[in-house]
Write a protein that holds these residues in place. Sequence first.
Motif, PDB file in Angstrom:
ATOM      1  N   THR A 147       0.849  -1.189   0.000  1.00  0.00           N
ATOM      2  CA  THR A 147       0.000   0.000   0.000  1.00  0.00           C
ATOM      3  C   THR A 147       0.881   1.235   0.000  1.00  0.00           C
ATOM      4  O   THR A 147       1.867   1.300   0.732  1.00  0.00           O
ATOM      5  CB  THR A 147      -0.907   0.009   1.251  1.00  0.00           C
ATOM      6  N   SER A 148       0.525   2.231  -0.808  1.00  0.00           N
ATOM      7  CA  SER A 148       1.259   3.495  -0.826  1.00  0.00           C
ATOM      8  C   SER A 148       0.606   4.463   0.152  1.00  0.00           C
ATOM      9  O   SER A 148      -0.600   4.706   0.099  1.00  0.00           O
ATOM     10  CB  SER A 148       1.275   4.088  -2.234  1.00  0.00           C
TER      11      SER A 148
ATOM     12  N   ILE B 110      -4.049   8.582   2.337  1.00  0.00           N
ATOM     13  CA  ILE B 110      -3.543   9.949   2.482  1.00  0.00           C
ATOM     14  C   ILE B 110      -4.018  10.495   3.823  1.00  0.00           C
ATOM     15  O   ILE B 110      -5.220  10.476   4.122  1.00  0.00           O
ATOM     16  CB  ILE B 110      -4.045  10.850   1.340  1.00  0.00           C
ATOM     17  N   PHE B 111      -3.070  10.993   4.620  1.00  0.00           N
ATOM     18  CA  PHE B 111      -3.390  11.548   5.937  1.00  0.00           C
ATOM     19  C   PHE B 111      -2.902  12.993   5.969  1.00  0.00           C
ATOM     20  O   PHE B 111      -1.711  13.265   5.795  1.00  0.00           O
ATOM     21  CB  PHE B 111      -2.732  10.724   7.041  1.00  0.00           C
ATOM     22  N   PHE B 112      -3.856  13.912   6.174  1.00  0.00           N
ATOM     23  CA  PHE B 112      -3.574  15.353   6.161  1.00  0.00           C
ATOM     24  C   PHE B 112      -3.933  15.889   7.539  1.00  0.00           C
ATOM     25  O   PHE B 112      -5.100  15.815   7.959  1.00  0.00           O
ATOM     26  CB  PHE B 112      -4.408  16.023   5.068  1.00  0.00           C
ATOM     27  N   PHE B 113      -2.966  16.442   8.253  1.00  0.00           N
ATOM     28  CA  PHE B 113      -3.226  16.775   9.657  1.00  0.00           C
ATOM     29  C   PHE B 113      -2.334  17.931  10.089  1.00  0.00           C
ATOM     30  O   PHE B 113      -1.429  18.363   9.363  1.00  0.00           O
ATOM     31  CB  PHE B 113      -2.985  15.548  10.540  1.00  0.00           C
ATOM     32  N   GLY B 114      -2.576  18.417  11.294  1.00  0.00           N
ATOM     33  CA  GLY B 114      -1.775  19.495  11.844  1.00  0.00           C
ATOM     34  C   GLY B 114      -2.650  20.574  12.443  1.00  0.00           C
ATOM     35  O   GLY B 114      -3.841  20.363  12.731  1.00  0.00           O
TER      36      GLY B 114
ATOM     37  N   THR C  42     -16.209  25.174   4.421  1.00  0.00           N
ATOM     38  CA  THR C  42     -15.276  24.726   3.375  1.00  0.00           C
ATOM     39  C   THR C  42     -15.803  23.440   2.748  1.00  0.00           C
ATOM     40  O   THR C  42     -16.693  22.781   3.292  1.00  0.00           O
ATOM     41  CB  THR C  42     -13.857  24.441   3.931  1.00  0.00           C
ATOM     42  N   ASN C  43     -15.199  23.076   1.596  1.00  0.00           N
ATOM     43  CA  ASN C  43     -15.534  21.808   0.935  1.00  0.00           C
ATOM     44  C   ASN C  43     -14.501  20.722   1.232  1.00  0.00           C
ATOM     45  O   ASN C  43     -14.513  19.663   0.603  1.00  0.00           O
ATOM     46  CB  ASN C  43     -15.607  22.022  -0.586  1.00  0.00           C
ATOM     47  N   ILE C  44     -13.620  20.978   2.184  1.00  0.00           N
ATOM     48  CA  ILE C  44     -12.514  20.056   2.441  1.00  0.00           C
ATOM     49  C   ILE C  44     -13.018  18.676   2.856  1.00  0.00           C
ATOM     50  O   ILE C  44     -12.490  17.643   2.407  1.00  0.00           O
ATOM     51  CB  ILE C  44     -11.566  20.649   3.509  1.00  0.00           C
ATOM     52  N   LEU C  45     -14.068  18.645   3.663  1.00  0.00           N
ATOM     53  CA  LEU C  45     -14.570  17.347   4.143  1.00  0.00           C
ATOM     54  C   LEU C  45     -15.456  16.643   3.109  1.00  0.00           C
ATOM     55  O   LEU C  45     -16.012  15.591   3.388  1.00  0.00           O
ATOM     56  CB  LEU C  45     -15.301  17.506   5.473  1.00  0.00           C
ATOM     57  N   LYS C  46     -15.556  17.235   1.894  1.00  0.00           N
ATOM     58  CA  LYS C  46     -16.124  16.479   0.780  1.00  0.00           C
ATOM     59  C   LYS C  46     -15.046  15.636   0.107  1.00  0.00           C
ATOM     60  O   LYS C  46     -15.349  14.679  -0.605  1.00  0.00           O
ATOM     61  CB  LYS C  46     -16.757  17.430  -0.242  1.00  0.00           C
ATOM     62  N   THR C  47     -13.790  16.032   0.325  1.00  0.00           N
ATOM     63  CA  THR C  47     -12.648  15.291  -0.221  1.00  0.00           C
ATOM     64  C   THR C  47     -12.061  14.346   0.816  1.00  0.00           C
ATOM     65  O   THR C  47     -11.729  13.205   0.513  1.00  0.00           O
ATOM     66  CB  THR C  47     -11.554  16.271  -0.686  1.00  0.00           C
ATOM     67  N   TYR C  48     -11.936  14.843   2.036  1.00  0.00           N
ATOM     68  CA  TYR C  48     -11.386  14.061   3.136  1.00  0.00           C
ATOM     69  C   TYR C  48     -12.492  13.621   4.083  1.00  0.00           C
ATOM     70  O   TYR C  48     -13.591  14.185   4.093  1.00  0.00           O
ATOM     71  CB  TYR C  48     -10.373  14.884   3.933  1.00  0.00           C
TER      72      TYR C  48
ATOM     73  N   TYR D 132      -8.354  12.239   6.540  1.00  0.00           N
ATOM     74  CA  TYR D 132      -7.828  11.100   5.786  1.00  0.00           C
ATOM     75  C   TYR D 132      -8.722  10.804   4.591  1.00  0.00           C
ATOM     76  O   TYR D 132      -9.914  11.149   4.565  1.00  0.00           O
ATOM     77  CB  TYR D 132      -7.711   9.856   6.685  1.00  0.00           C
ATOM     78  N   ARG D 133      -8.126  10.208   3.574  1.00  0.00           N
ATOM     79  CA  ARG D 133      -8.900   9.697   2.438  1.00  0.00           C
ATOM     80  C   ARG D 133      -8.185   8.511   1.818  1.00  0.00           C
ATOM     81  O   ARG D 133      -6.986   8.307   2.027  1.00  0.00           O
ATOM     82  CB  ARG D 133      -9.187  10.766   1.396  1.00  0.00           C
ATOM     83  N   THR D 134      -8.930   7.739   1.035  1.00  0.00           N
ATOM     84  CA  THR D 134      -8.406   6.465   0.532  1.00  0.00           C
ATOM     85  C   THR D 134      -8.684   6.302  -0.949  1.00  0.00           C
ATOM     86  O   THR D 134      -9.585   6.922  -1.515  1.00  0.00           O
ATOM     87  CB  THR D 134      -9.049   5.280   1.273  1.00  0.00           C
ATOM     88  N   LYS D 135      -7.850   5.440  -1.544  1.00  0.00           N
ATOM     89  CA  LYS D 135      -8.054   5.018  -2.925  1.00  0.00           C
ATOM     90  C   LYS D 135      -7.636   3.552  -2.997  1.00  0.00           C
ATOM     91  O   LYS D 135      -6.502   3.213  -2.666  1.00  0.00           O
ATOM     92  CB  LYS D 135      -7.226   5.881  -3.885  1.00  0.00           C
ATOM     93  N   GLN D 136      -8.551   2.699  -3.376  1.00  0.00           N
ATOM     94  CA  GLN D 136      -8.281   1.263  -3.490  1.00  0.00           C
ATOM     95  C   GLN D 136      -7.825   0.655  -2.151  1.00  0.00           C
ATOM     96  O   GLN D 136      -7.007  -0.264  -2.112  1.00  0.00           O
ATOM     97  CB  GLN D 136      -7.257   0.984  -4.583  1.00  0.00           C
ATOM     98  N   CYS D 137      -8.314   1.207  -1.075  1.00  0.00           N
ATOM     99  CA  CYS D 137      -8.113   0.594   0.237  1.00  0.00           C
ATOM    100  C   CYS D 137      -9.233   1.090   1.137  1.00  0.00           C
ATOM    101  O   CYS D 137     -10.018   1.970   0.768  1.00  0.00           O
ATOM    102  CB  CYS D 137      -6.738   0.913   0.823  1.00  0.00           C
TER     103      CYS D 137
END
Length: 559
Positions: free
Chosen positions: A409-410, A460-464, A482-488, A522-527
């Motif tokens: 997994t990447s 993908i984990f985006f934090f801080g 914001t629309n951020i939580l439509k992506t994450y 966080y968000r995922t692709k193929q996992c």
Amino acid sequence: MVESKLPSSSSILIGSFNTHKRYPPADLNLSSWLIRHPITPHIIAIGLQELPSGFFFLKKKSQDQWIALIEKTLPNYKLLSYIRLNGTLLFIYIQSSYFNQCSAIGTARVRTGFMNLSGNKGAVGIRFEFNQTSLCFINCHLSYGEDSKAFHSRNKQYSLIHQSMLFKSQCNQYQWNINDHNGIFFFGDLNYRQTVTNQDELIEKTNILKTYSESRIKFPPTYKFKANSNSYDLSRRPSWTDRILYRAKQCYIESINYWTTSMIQFSDHRPIANLFLLQSKLPSSSSILIGSFNTHKRYPPADLNLSSWLIHQSITPHIIAIGLQELPSSFFFLKKKSQDQWIELIEKTLPNYKLLSYIRLNGIILFIYIQSSYFNQCSAIGTARVRTGFMNLFGNKGAVGIRFEFNQTSLCFINCHLSQGENSHAFHLRNKQYSLIHQSMLFKSQCNQYQWNIDDHNGIFFFGDLNYRQTETNQDELKEKTNILKTYSESRIKFPPTYKYKVNSNSYDLSRRSSWTDRILYRTKQCYIQSINHWTTSMIKFSDHRPIANLFLLLRLIR
């Protein structure tokens, strides 16, 4: 070329041959040596000893002849790497469809000839990562002779190789010892003989096979033959001088077939080969802990206990990503002091973890720690920085990122610090900075040979310290404006706002609106990612923020 997905197990063929300083016949057929089983190996390691090596043109001629013969026999393989020491040469070939699955290649040489300066005896090695497993191949040629002195010389050379062999990456940024690998293959003309009582020295008189395993030998001694004949030259006692040994750590190795061939007879040795199956001991899912903390430009207390932040009561994560913001950063010695203090505290809290990588931008730093037993399962490490301070030139605000491969997994981890402030201008500035990070962050490998965007990853984990605030109507800006939580995605928050506190107190400083500025997305692709727990701690209070953490389970989807 279409790449194949990773196999459930790896098949590896090892071949070894002492050529007796002779060139191979132009019409030599290697099939009886390198193709003997219905399984087509993913990896073929070929070790040669005693190649002609007096002058450069002799070395090159013998090497080129062997490459031509091998590649004629193995047309569906590509040469990954090779390394030579005088007459000792090691090739690694990979099935073409799996060639790009290899990473973290390193090479090594050890001289064990006269005073350990001459390379007429010694070893060459190649290591790399394949199928989430670290592999190490060592081709060696130890001292010849049947007397006691020669026997002890071989033992010393064996020990020297294992103590001093250091594999270095192509850019010399990473190095590995032999013991750092999951699968280790040690082979070549070891030169151990049969004794007068017909005992095999390697088995009966050394402790080597307490460390390594060897497949059961069912073929005759491979040395010493009359050249171009299948008759032994009885001036020397026939012996199994050519051997293939192996050992495994956190993986399983099974020997499928161990053979020699009588059809290649221009040398006084016979080639040997062994086919193995290797099964990686990978976790069924990956557990990942993300921790984030704005330190308010303060040094941590020397007796600070991080357990309430970084240790989950029931699950021990495979991976721990720790993002800090607002470290002291004005002078180099302040940067180093704060960094070293945090490393010491983290490693005191996490004694069974090793630091995989870290990256810093002014006061923003990201550490990736891996459980020690899984450390060598990581590969393809890349790092990135994006400055979002004044005119996108300053690093007082911005993001740092680390990416790598684990458990097929990447993964991509981004620690950021966006602009502070409660007014509309600050809100729109945060949005621009978020967009800039996602548009321009480019992860580069250590040698700048490979690069990845954020979207190239499975997890993908985006934090801080994102600095999004509560509005006057008590709305959370991140969720409502914001629309951020439509992506994450974000785990449900069940704890109080983490900002702004009075220092060394659990009371809020009401000069600022209390807000959840510290976030883990966080968000995922193929996992598939499942959030297990999302928490803060009130026991770390030297800052005006409180640390937060989130524990995840990640399951890779089989495609």
